[in-house]
Write a protein that holds these residues in place. Sequence first.
Motif, PDB file in Angstrom:
ATOM      1  N   THR A  64     -70.525 -85.017   9.135  1.00  9.18           N
ATOM      2  CA  THR A  64     -69.759 -83.841   9.535  1.00  9.18           C
ATOM      3  C   THR A  64     -70.622 -82.697  10.039  1.00  9.18           C
ATOM      4  OG1 THR A  64     -69.719 -83.128   7.205  1.00  9.18           O
ATOM      5  CG2 THR A  64     -67.834 -84.390   7.998  1.00  9.18           C
ATOM      6  N   THR A 250     -69.588 -79.871   1.740  1.00  6.25           N
ATOM      7  CA  THR A 250     -69.220 -81.210   2.187  1.00  6.25           C
ATOM      8  C   THR A 250     -69.536 -82.238   1.115  1.00  6.25           C
ATOM      9  OG1 THR A 250     -69.676 -80.554   4.454  1.00  6.25           O
ATOM     10  CG2 THR A 250     -69.522 -82.902   4.016  1.00  6.25           C
ATOM     11  N   PHE A 253     -66.909 -82.064  -1.328  1.00  8.17           N
ATOM     12  CA  PHE A 253     -65.716 -82.675  -0.719  1.00  8.17           C
ATOM     13  C   PHE A 253     -65.718 -84.181  -0.934  1.00  8.17           C
ATOM     14  CE2 PHE A 253     -63.642 -84.835   2.750  1.00  8.17           C
ATOM     15  CZ  PHE A 253     -62.513 -84.078   3.055  1.00  8.17           C
ATOM     16  N   GLN A 389     -54.336 -85.001   9.617  1.00  9.51           N
ATOM     17  CA  GLN A 389     -55.282 -84.405   8.663  1.00  9.51           C
ATOM     18  C   GLN A 389     -56.719 -84.606   9.111  1.00  9.51           C
ATOM     19  OE1 GLN A 389     -55.209 -82.471   6.263  1.00  9.51           O
ATOM     20  NE2 GLN A 389     -56.766 -82.911   4.734  1.00  9.51           N
ATOM     21  N   LEU A 393     -59.337 -81.474   9.830  1.00 14.35           N
ATOM     22  CA  LEU A 393     -60.625 -81.312   9.158  1.00 14.35           C
ATOM     23  C   LEU A 393     -61.754 -81.163  10.176  1.00 14.35           C
ATOM     24  CD1 LEU A 393     -60.466 -83.828   6.173  1.00 14.35           C
ATOM     25  CD2 LEU A 393     -60.154 -81.358   6.139  1.00 14.35           C
ATOM     26  N   PHE A 396     -61.974 -77.662  11.344  1.00 14.62           N
ATOM     27  CA  PHE A 396     -62.710 -76.826  10.395  1.00 14.62           C
ATOM     28  C   PHE A 396     -64.214 -77.016  10.556  1.00 14.62           C
ATOM     29  CE2 PHE A 396     -58.759 -76.751   7.712  1.00 14.62           C
ATOM     30  CZ  PHE A 396     -58.665 -75.370   7.603  1.00 14.62           C
ATOM     31  N   TYR A 397     -64.646 -78.268  10.710  1.00 14.95           N
ATOM     32  CA  TYR A 397     -66.081 -78.545  10.825  1.00 14.95           C
ATOM     33  C   TYR A 397     -66.669 -77.961  12.102  1.00 14.95           C
ATOM     34  CZ  TYR A 397     -65.229 -81.835   7.018  1.00 14.95           C
ATOM     35  OH  TYR A 397     -64.878 -82.403   5.822  1.00 14.95           O
ATOM     36  N   THR A 402     -67.041 -75.667   5.874  1.00 17.04           N
ATOM     37  CA  THR A 402     -66.898 -76.832   5.006  1.00 17.04           C
ATOM     38  C   THR A 402     -66.322 -76.453   3.638  1.00 17.04           C
ATOM     39  OG1 THR A 402     -69.200 -76.536   4.311  1.00 17.04           O
ATOM     40  CG2 THR A 402     -68.769 -78.084   6.127  1.00 17.04           C
ATOM     41  N   PRO A 405     -62.118 -77.079   3.604  1.00 20.45           N
ATOM     42  CA  PRO A 405     -61.733 -78.483   3.399  1.00 20.45           C
ATOM     43  C   PRO A 405     -61.962 -78.978   1.981  1.00 20.45           C
ATOM     44  CG  PRO A 405     -62.870 -78.247   5.488  1.00 20.45           C
ATOM     45  CD  PRO A 405     -62.990 -76.929   4.790  1.00 20.45           C
ATOM     46  N   GLN A 409     -59.147 -80.646  -0.257  1.00 20.24           N
ATOM     47  CA  GLN A 409     -59.333 -82.012  -0.742  1.00 20.24           C
ATOM     48  C   GLN A 409     -59.161 -82.107  -2.254  1.00 20.24           C
ATOM     49  OE1 GLN A 409     -59.481 -84.254   1.510  1.00 20.24           O
ATOM     50  NE2 GLN A 409     -59.558 -86.002   0.116  1.00 20.24           N
ATOM     51  N   SER A 453     -53.457 -78.320   4.907  1.00 21.84           N
ATOM     52  CA  SER A 453     -54.481 -78.053   5.923  1.00 21.84           C
ATOM     53  C   SER A 453     -53.931 -77.221   7.071  1.00 21.84           C
ATOM     54  CB  SER A 453     -55.041 -79.373   6.477  1.00 21.84           C
ATOM     55  OG  SER A 453     -55.746 -80.061   5.483  1.00 21.84           O
TER      56      SER A 453
END
Length: 547
Positions: A64, A250, A253, A389, A393, A396-397, A402, A405, A409, A453
């Motif tokens: 990511t 991340t 996550f 979804q 995500l 967002f990245y 990060t 998310p 999650q 999200s």
Amino acid sequence: MADRTLQSAAVMAAGTVLSRLLGFVRISLLAAAIGVSLRADIFTVANTIPNSLYILLAGGVFNTVLVPQLVRAIKEHEDGGKDFTNRLLTAGFVILAVLTTACVLLAPFIANLYMPEELQSPAMAAERADVLFFVQLCLPQIFFYGAFVLVGQVLNANRRFGPMMWAPIANNIVACLSIVGFMLIYGVGGEPATYTTDEQLLLGLGHTLGIAVQLLVLLPYLNATGHPYRPKFGLRNTGLGRTAKLGVWTLLFVAVNQVTLVVVTKLALAGTAGADADDAAQAGLFAYTTAMLIILVPHGIVTVSLATAALPQMSSLAADQDMAEVARVSARSIRQTLAVVVPAAAAMFAFAGPITSVIAEYGAARGKTELMGFTLMALALGLVPFTVQYFQLRTFYSLEDTRTPFFIQCGIAALNISGALIGVRVILSDLRYSGVALGAAWSLTYLVGVLLSRAALSRRVPSVHGAGFALPMLAMIIAAATGAAVGWAGLRLLGMVTDWSGPLTSALELAIAGLLMLPVYVAVARVLRIHEVTDLVTMVTSRLRRR
């Protein structure tokens, strides 16, 4: 720019299609060789653990946050990001080597984490020993998985998307050869549930070798990017501190994801470890993972390809603070993806039985895939929200966020674990249906997750013209459901006049269903003015005419 993204996605999709086909050949061979019950689950859990641990320990960062950082380095550094890339690869390889060694040493503890209570009884000592030895043989895959993704992300950042999608073909070929060798030497069958040492060595090392070959295929392409790898140690003044900071969220996550995966794996394995060995059909770990692989075909071919191609573009736009265009690129990619994913999900739900028969009903698995079909139906209900979804995500990245998310999650994981535990341990009276209950929990989870999200993303990305997808998605669902209903009705009529069975009959049924469903889907989409579907049909037909 949109055409360039689609072209890149097409290159990736072509490689993924062939890789997925070979992946299903591997599944077919494996089902024929070792069946779909506990014997299959013992190998499946061991071969699944290395990828899960890689994702937990390093994969979240590699998959990511690295692409935006690499794109920034290529764009801003005087040397085009070469020094950054070399230091990043060197640090990544060292970390992977250390982590892999540690995991091999901790193999007994790791294997025990994935075993349900049904496998802990004294009567299951031989099965537990098989799981442990398979885990030890497969754990070196962690290094090769990580190195493959690390090199692949460098190629992606340089807009060389094809090699990473084509390399898994080599992995599947090596794995298939190991299974063919297994059948030639040891025959086809599902009994007894345990393995000999030689059988384990052939299957375990064969699959580990496949992951290593997958990495080796990428290395020549790395040199071709103008970024030939030269080991270089030291992380100071490279900006990698920023990557590490982003990677913390991340890592958290994926840690939440892997906790979920451990719970789901144990519950799925309970479906065969706790079932009567004489039961013809069981929906345990092998059935659940096979149904999940089927679900992920359109995801891997279309969703991942478009998202991978769009992420560098969205990252570049976000770096320029053009949030309106980020929103448009994200929404356009979602609509383009759903034009394929929605009818695929409808077809998987309507024709789950023939699909699982074609893929897995061979040899030791003959006549034992019915519950796998039900598992596929349960998972198909969640494919559309899972797709949306996934793109949200990635948006967002691209904003280098990060943290958000991770919290989303946490909610998704809590719901998935709760639903899985309640479904298997409370609602079910027959553990053979574990995979079906787990599929239903997964689908419900992502339906809620996409809503969470969407609400969070709306506060970061503006609502602008051309950045919507809800109404087109609803129209696609109506068109796909209509087409699937026509195809299903056609198969029911065919079943009234024939008494065929087996994979070949199922393949014929799928061909008939497709011929009935697709024209109806396209026709209804045209009536409902779904431009993404009509554009896709126009592109395909124009290319066919040129050929």
